[in-house]
Design an enzyme around this catalytic site. Structure first.
Site, PDB file in Angstrom:
ATOM      1  N   ASP A   1      16.493 -20.485   8.940  1.00  0.00           N
ATOM      2  CA  ASP A   1      17.731 -20.154   9.643  1.00  0.00           C
ATOM      3  C   ASP A   1      18.764 -19.641   8.639  1.00  0.00           C
ATOM      4  OD1 ASP A   1      19.580 -19.938  11.669  1.00  0.00           O
ATOM      5  OD2 ASP A   1      20.075 -22.072  11.717  1.00  0.00           O
ATOM      6  N   GLU A   2      19.686 -18.795   9.092  1.00  0.00           N
ATOM      7  CA  GLU A   2      20.763 -18.247   8.253  1.00  0.00           C
ATOM      8  C   GLU A   2      20.191 -17.637   6.970  1.00  0.00           C
ATOM      9  OE1 GLU A   2      23.542 -17.957   9.526  1.00  0.00           O
ATOM     10  OE2 GLU A   2      24.071 -19.664  10.786  1.00  0.00           O
TER      11      GLU A   2
ATOM     12  N   GLN B   1      26.995 -11.227   8.380  1.00  0.00           N
ATOM     13  CA  GLN B   1      27.645 -12.525   8.211  1.00  0.00           C
ATOM     14  C   GLN B   1      27.262 -13.182   6.883  1.00  0.00           C
ATOM     15  OE1 GLN B   1      28.133 -14.974  11.905  1.00  0.00           O
ATOM     16  NE2 GLN B   1      26.717 -13.488  12.811  1.00  0.00           N
TER      17      GLN B   1
ATOM     18  N   LYS C   1      21.167 -17.027  18.878  1.00  0.00           N
ATOM     19  CA  LYS C   1      20.272 -17.239  17.732  1.00  0.00           C
ATOM     20  C   LYS C   1      19.610 -18.614  17.765  1.00  0.00           C
ATOM     21  CE  LYS C   1      22.259 -18.484  13.913  1.00  0.00           C
ATOM     22  NZ  LYS C   1      21.762 -19.783  13.429  1.00  0.00           N
ATOM     23  N   THR C   2      20.404 -19.656  17.984  1.00  0.00           N
ATOM     24  CA  THR C   2      19.854 -21.016  17.960  1.00  0.00           C
ATOM     25  C   THR C   2      18.851 -21.214  19.092  1.00  0.00           C
ATOM     26  OG1 THR C   2      21.933 -21.815  17.015  1.00  0.00           O
ATOM     27  CG2 THR C   2      20.448 -23.465  17.934  1.00  0.00           C
TER      28      THR C   2
ATOM     29  N   ARG D   1      34.554 -15.286  15.839  1.00  0.00           N
ATOM     30  CA  ARG D   1      34.610 -16.685  16.283  1.00  0.00           C
ATOM     31  C   ARG D   1      35.311 -16.790  17.642  1.00  0.00           C
ATOM     32  NH1 ARG D   1      30.660 -17.799  14.429  1.00  0.00           N
ATOM     33  NH2 ARG D   1      30.638 -15.589  13.894  1.00  0.00           N
TER      34      ARG D   1
END
Length: 751
Positions: free
Chosen positions: A224-225, A258, A32-33, A615
């Site tokens: 973002d997010e 998420q 994603k980043t 994670r």
């Protein structure tokens, strides 16, 4: 454009589709980043000026890393992108436009403690019961109202909210909210929620000049997010993007699976309904997971399939099958800590894992104690994420309060904090009289302070304080932030006061303030570009804004080799080679509140478990126990979490037996079940405590059959040690061998 060669096909499409509304659904570990930063770099390489790009994140750390990564692709131009948290970016805009909504450009930003202190004062001034109106409850209630764009006037007219307040026996919350907002404005202060609330109001009340100005400035907006945005944040974005002349160059990146922050106002509906709001939307799904092995990825898919509302996607991995997920079942919570740390030691030896490659994740922070004790016994270094922030330490807050009072004399909370620190003879009753006079006469605390008349001693002390603050203010424009902060630290007598304390704690407090001053010096000397080639002022006001917007995620600078202990909420966005998700029990994970909130609450809790599972890169261990102390009492009737049944047996290696229940789609228990596993472990015997009679330690003999409240029935194999400290080795049917000191054991004898 070599950077495009580093992307897979779907990532490349998400990066190069730059026009119009775009939504990137980014599964865990899907790059994603990289997509977000390369998209910005691609815009710049395509001719877009960096300062015409606005990127909104949720932590300063994420924004900084993003700018660094962009700069690696496009050079120093990457540093000129507008990238920051919602709060920091909007605070910068409000500094410029504050006068349009009746605030000074040097407005103070109240942190949570400041806001709660003000609420406490308002409750006292209104002669209300402080127990009935605790500041925590008021702060949360007002924060929720702002996040949902409910003004004090609208709150008063809102029947449902007023009915809720009456039922809670707090009918005056609307009046407190009204007074709170008025007092903040009078003090020239905004709390964290106001940075969003006032930004929305600024845009709403100035559509033709302010909105048009920032629509022209920000040609491209990236978020973002996005799944973590609340109604207010999304409302501001829409104000900027939906202006009639806008090209709607909006890109949102996130993952509905998420979305875990409903408790602080985030709404999953923003991402679920995004396609309805933008008909020309193009959607790209990043489904390849580059982080985790197949067992972990497929288990995560199985878990999230149980949620009702979601954007359909199938995450996959080509990192190989990997090890199965280990499930540890223990009889006691203490044994859970021991077995988890035992597994960590095994992984360190067998797989050569460093401590910082390992994380223990729990649902509540209170669970950390047992694992801390177990780690200490094995001499394993660890760090607990979420401790007291540097900026929340008393001595640091004291000096910052001085700086705030000098920049903005109307900042009542700062004035109250420093007026008698160090002690200068201005008592608490005098401070309360000044505050009350300000409220009754519709004046600021500072205005009353300058003319206050009390006893000659008190009056002289106040005059000296006012004179000192005014002297500091004369140097505001002439001196930089570091010089002035050091000057205030010395001349306020705060430095001498701290130096007098030569204890270990006193020396530590002095070091903390020195650290703060070092940080201010670094701020002054660092000429990092922020905007289109403009260097920000190095004055005190700019510095205070910078630290006021500091988040806990920006604190972690400990790079030493330590096992990480943290809540699942704090772990979002992180990754570790080995992850332990502990306390997987009904009413703990999922939480008791989630089980009472119905399907929506359970869906959010399941997304939290999904975040925890994803994670892990190579090793994932899930643990639960059959008995745990709760509020000082032993609970022997604990059920395993329903989430364990959703993982999929084909992905699990069990240690012990799994006892549990089956649940229907609504989360209701429908049947008891017992599934035998590889190494069966009996459930601990639950003994009726009132009927259980322990005997004197002197009556315990080798060969006797005994009962223990937690471990059940067992046989005494051996006794050793002096009479006062005799130790028994007992073979228990349920848990195997235990060494117990008899004087603490409380054993019964089976006839």
């Amino acid at each position: 454009m070599k950077y495009l060669d580093e992307l897979n096909d779907i990532q490349r499409q998400a990066v190069t589709t730059t026009k119009g509304p775009v939504m990137v659904i980014a599964g865990p570990g899907s790059g994603k980043t990289r997509v977000l930063t390369y998209r910005i770099a691609h815009l710049i390489n395509s001719g877009v000026a960096p300062w015409e790009i606005l990127t909104l994140t949720f932590t300063n750390k994420a924004a900084k890393e993003m700018k660094e990564r962009i700069s690696k692709v496009v050079g120093e131009r990457g540093g000129r992108v507008w990238a920051g948290t919602f709060h920091s970016v909007f605070a910068r805009i409000l500094r410029v436009e504050a006068d349009k909504i009746g605030f000074p450009t040097s407005f103070t930003i109240y942190d949570t403690d400041d806001a709660k202190s003000l609420l406490k004062n308002i409750v006292r001034e209104k002669n209300l019961d402080s127990k009935q109106y605790p500041p925590n409850v008021l702060y949360t209630r007002i924060s929720s109202a702002k996040s949902n764009l409910i003004t004090p006037k609208a709150y008063e007219a809102h029947k449902t909210l007023r009915d809720q307040d009456r039922m809670a026996k707090r009918p005056h919350i609307h009046a407190i909210y009204t007074t709170y907002m008025a007092r903040c404005k009078k003090a020239g202060a905004m709390d964290f929620d106001d940075l969003l609330y006032q930004m929305f109001y600024l845009l709403h009340s100035n559509p033709d000049n302010v909105v048009e100005k920032y629509r022209q400035k920000f040609k491209y907006i990236l978020v973002d997010e996005f799944q973590d945005t609340n109604q207010l944040q999304y409302g501001i974005i829409r104000k900027l993007v939906n202006y009639p002349k806008s090209e709607q160059n909006l890109c949102v990146v996130g993952d509905d699976a998420q979305s875990i922050y409903a408790f602080r106002g985030a709404t999953i509906q923003n991402i679920l309904d995004f396609e309805k709001d933008y008909k020309a939307l193009q959607v790209f799904k990043l489904e390849q997971n580059y982080r985790s092995t197949e067992h972990i990825v497929q288990a995560a898919n199985n878990i999230i399939l149980n949620n009702r509302k979601q954007i359909q996607k199938k995450i996959w991995s080509d990192k190989g099958e990997g090890e199965k997920i280990k499930v540890l079942r223990t009889v006691t919570d203490k044994e859970e800590g021991k077995k988890v740390v035992g597994t960590i030691m095994e992984q360190k030896m067998r797989d050569h894992l460093s401590n910082n490659a390992i994380a223990i994740l729990y649902r509540t922070n209170a669970q950390s104690r047992i694992f801390e004790e177990a780690l200490r016994r094995q001499n394993v270094k660890y760090k607990v994420f979420g401790g007291l922030s540097f900026y929340q330490r008393k001595e640091v807050k004291d000096l910052i309060a001085y700086l705030r009072a000098v920049v903005n004399v109307n900042d009542e909370e700062a004035m109250r904090r420093v007026i008698n620190y160090p002690v200068r003879g201005i008592g608490k009753s005098t401070i309360e009289k000044i505050g009350k006079a300000a409220a009754e006469n519709d004046k600021t605390f500072w205005e009353i302070l300058k003319t206050y008349q009390g006893t000659s001693r008190t009056t002289n002390a106040i005059r000296a304080f006012v004179f000192m603050i005014e002297n500091f203010r004369k140097k505001l424009e002439a001196k930089d932030a570091y010089w002035l902060a050091a000057h205030i630290f010395e001349k306020s007598n705060m430095e001498n006061s701290l130096k007098k304390d030569t204890t270990v704690q006193g020396i530590s407090r002095m070091e903390n303030v020195t650290n703060l001053l070092d940080g201010i010096k670094d701020f002054v000397e660092n000429d990092e570009l922020i905007d289109d080639a403009t260097i920000p002022d190095k004055n005190l006001s700019t510095y205070l804004q910078t630290i006021a917007l500091h988040t806990s995620a920006d604190d972690d600078k400990d790079d030493t080799d330590k096992v990480t202990l943290m809540s699942v909420h704090s772990a979002k966005g992180l990754e570790f080679k080995s992850v332990f998700v502990v306390g997987l029990e009904e009413n703990l994970f999922p939480s008791f509140m989630a089980t009472k909130e119905g399907p929506e609450g359970m869906d959010e809790e399941r997304r939290l478990f999904y975040v925890a599972v994803t994670r892990a890169e190579r090793f994932l261990t899930l643990s639960y126990t059959g008995s745990r102390y709760k509020f000082g009492k032993l609970d022997n009737n604990i059920e395993p979490s329903r989430f364990l049944t959703e993982v999929g047996d084909q992905h699990i290696d069990y240690v012990g037996s799994m006892l549990g229940r089956s649940y229907d789609s609504s989360g209701n228990s429908v049947s008891e079940r017992r599934t035998p596993r590889y190494a069966p472990v009996k459930k601990a015997v639950s003994i009726d405590v009132p009927a259980f009679t322990p005997v004197a330690p002197s009556l315990i003999r080798e060969g006797l059959t005994v009962l223990h409240q937690r471990f059940g029935q067992g046989k005494v194999d051996k006794l050793s040690g002096a009479a006062s400290n005799r130790i028994a080795i007992i073979q228990f049917d349920a848990v195997g061998e235990k060494r117990i000191m008899l004087k603490y054991a409380k054993l019964g004898i089976v006839e």
